[in-house]
Motif scaffolding. Structure first.
Motif, short mmCIF file in Angstrom:
data_model
loop_
_atom_site.label_atom_id
_atom_site.label_comp_id
_atom_site.label_asym_id
_atom_site.label_seq_id
_atom_site.Cartn_x
_atom_site.Cartn_y
_atom_site.Cartn_z
N GLY A 8 0.77 -1.24 0.00
CA GLY A 8 0.00 0.00 0.00
C GLY A 8 0.79 1.28 0.00
N GLY A 9 2.10 1.20 0.08
CA GLY A 9 2.89 2.43 0.05
C GLY A 9 2.88 3.04 -1.33
N GLY A 10 3.49 4.22 -1.43
CA GLY A 10 3.56 4.89 -2.72
C GLY A 10 3.80 6.37 -2.59
N LEU A 11 3.56 7.05 -3.68
CA LEU A 11 3.75 8.50 -3.77
C LEU A 11 2.39 9.18 -3.76
CD1 LEU A 11 5.52 11.03 -4.33
CD2 LEU A 11 5.27 10.49 -6.77
N VAL A 12 2.26 10.19 -2.92
CA VAL A 12 0.99 10.91 -2.81
C VAL A 12 1.27 12.39 -2.58
CG1 VAL A 12 0.79 10.52 -0.32
CG2 VAL A 12 -1.28 10.89 -1.68
N GLN A 13 0.38 13.22 -3.02
CA GLN A 13 0.53 14.66 -2.78
C GLN A 13 0.10 15.01 -1.36
OE1 GLN A 13 -1.66 16.68 -5.91
NE2 GLN A 13 0.21 16.87 -7.14
N ALA A 14 0.66 16.08 -0.86
CA ALA A 14 0.28 16.56 0.47
C ALA A 14 -1.23 16.76 0.53
CB ALA A 14 1.00 17.85 0.80
N GLY A 15 -1.80 16.32 1.65
CA GLY A 15 -3.24 16.39 1.80
C GLY A 15 -3.96 15.13 1.37
N GLY A 16 -3.25 14.25 0.71
CA GLY A 16 -3.85 13.02 0.22
C GLY A 16 -3.88 11.92 1.26
N SER A 17 -4.29 10.73 0.81
CA SER A 17 -4.45 9.58 1.70
C SER A 17 -3.79 8.34 1.12
CB SER A 17 -5.94 9.28 1.93
OG SER A 17 -6.60 10.37 2.53
N LEU A 18 -3.38 7.47 2.01
CA LEU A 18 -2.88 6.16 1.65
C LEU A 18 -3.35 5.16 2.69
CD1 LEU A 18 0.88 6.67 0.60
CD2 LEU A 18 -0.99 5.94 -0.89
N ARG A 19 -3.46 3.92 2.26
CA ARG A 19 -3.81 2.85 3.19
C ARG A 19 -2.74 1.78 3.12
NH1 ARG A 19 -8.84 0.43 5.15
NH2 ARG A 19 -9.95 2.09 4.05
N LEU A 20 -2.14 1.48 4.25
CA LEU A 20 -1.14 0.43 4.34
C LEU A 20 -1.76 -0.81 4.97
CD1 LEU A 20 1.95 2.41 5.72
CD2 LEU A 20 1.21 2.12 3.35
N SER A 21 -1.38 -1.96 4.44
CA SER A 21 -1.85 -3.23 5.00
C SER A 21 -0.68 -4.11 5.34
CB SER A 21 -2.78 -3.94 4.01
OG SER A 21 -3.99 -3.25 3.87
N CYS A 22 -0.85 -4.89 6.38
CA CYS A 22 0.16 -5.85 6.81
C CYS A 22 -0.53 -7.17 7.05
CB CYS A 22 0.84 -5.36 8.08
SG CYS A 22 1.96 -6.55 8.84
N GLU A 23 -0.13 -8.16 6.29
CA GLU A 23 -0.70 -9.49 6.44
C GLU A 23 0.32 -10.40 7.10
OE1 GLU A 23 -2.22 -11.25 2.90
OE2 GLU A 23 -2.92 -13.06 3.91
N ALA A 24 -0.11 -11.06 8.16
CA ALA A 24 0.77 -11.97 8.90
C ALA A 24 0.56 -13.40 8.41
CB ALA A 24 0.49 -11.88 10.39
N SER A 25 1.62 -14.21 8.55
CA SER A 25 1.58 -15.59 8.08
C SER A 25 0.91 -16.51 9.09
CB SER A 25 2.98 -16.09 7.76
OG SER A 25 3.81 -16.01 8.91
N ARG A 26 0.54 -15.96 10.24
CA ARG A 26 -0.22 -16.75 11.20
C ARG A 26 -1.21 -15.84 11.91
NH1 ARG A 26 4.66 -16.79 14.91
NH2 ARG A 26 4.06 -15.55 16.73
N SER A 27 -2.02 -16.40 12.74
CA SER A 27 -3.07 -15.65 13.42
C SER A 27 -2.49 -14.48 14.21
CB SER A 27 -3.84 -16.57 14.37
OG SER A 27 -4.74 -15.81 15.17
N ILE A 28 -3.05 -13.29 13.96
CA ILE A 28 -2.55 -12.11 14.67
C ILE A 28 -2.99 -12.10 16.13
CG2 ILE A 28 -2.36 -10.75 12.57
CD1 ILE A 28 -4.91 -9.27 13.41
N THR A 29 -3.91 -12.96 16.49
CA THR A 29 -4.30 -13.05 17.90
C THR A 29 -3.18 -13.67 18.73
OG1 THR A 29 -5.39 -15.19 17.57
CG2 THR A 29 -6.74 -13.21 17.33
#
Length: 119
Positions: A8-29
């Motif tokens: 989800g990273g990248g280049l964005v202009q000031a004032g903009g939005s980004l969404r980062l995601s992190c997926e784990a290989s096992r249960s995050i609990t």
């Protein structure tokens, strides 16, 4: 050993939005805490936000009111929604998982994803 894969990273202009995601290989609990850190050029890595299975999320003062962290236990994913981005938010963002094994604490990290905010 757990794998944490960011996207989800990248280049964005000031004032903009980004969404980062992190997926784990096992249960995050299985983790005591999950969150995001960032490192700007020439600076130390700093906490952005983290979340535990219970209680409220924790945010750095610099991102309060702009960023929101959430977790989806069913998808083993932690997401960071970043709004009203500014140049100071530029850096490499790392997903982090912390686990208390009883005999010690273990930190696991993702490979990092670049966020660049142009002013």
């Amino acid at each position: 050993q757990v794998q944490l894969v960011e996207s989800g990273g990248g280049l964005v202009q000031a004032g903009g939005s980004l969404r980062l995601s992190c997926e784990a290989s096992r249960s995050i609990t299985s983790f005591n805490v999950m969150g995001w850190y960032r490192q700007a050029p020439g600076k130390q890595r700093e906490l952005v936000a983290n979340t535990r299975s219970v209680g409220s999320p924790n945010y750095a003062d610099s991102v309060k009111g702009r960023f929101s962290i959430s977790r989806d236990n069913a998808k083993n994913t932690v997401t960071l929604q970043m709004n009203s981005l500014n140049a100071e938010d530029t850096g490499v963002y790392y997903c982090h998982a912390g686990t208390n094994w009883g005999t010690g604490w273990r930190d696991d990290w993702g490979q990092g994803t670049q966020v660049t905010v142009s002013s």
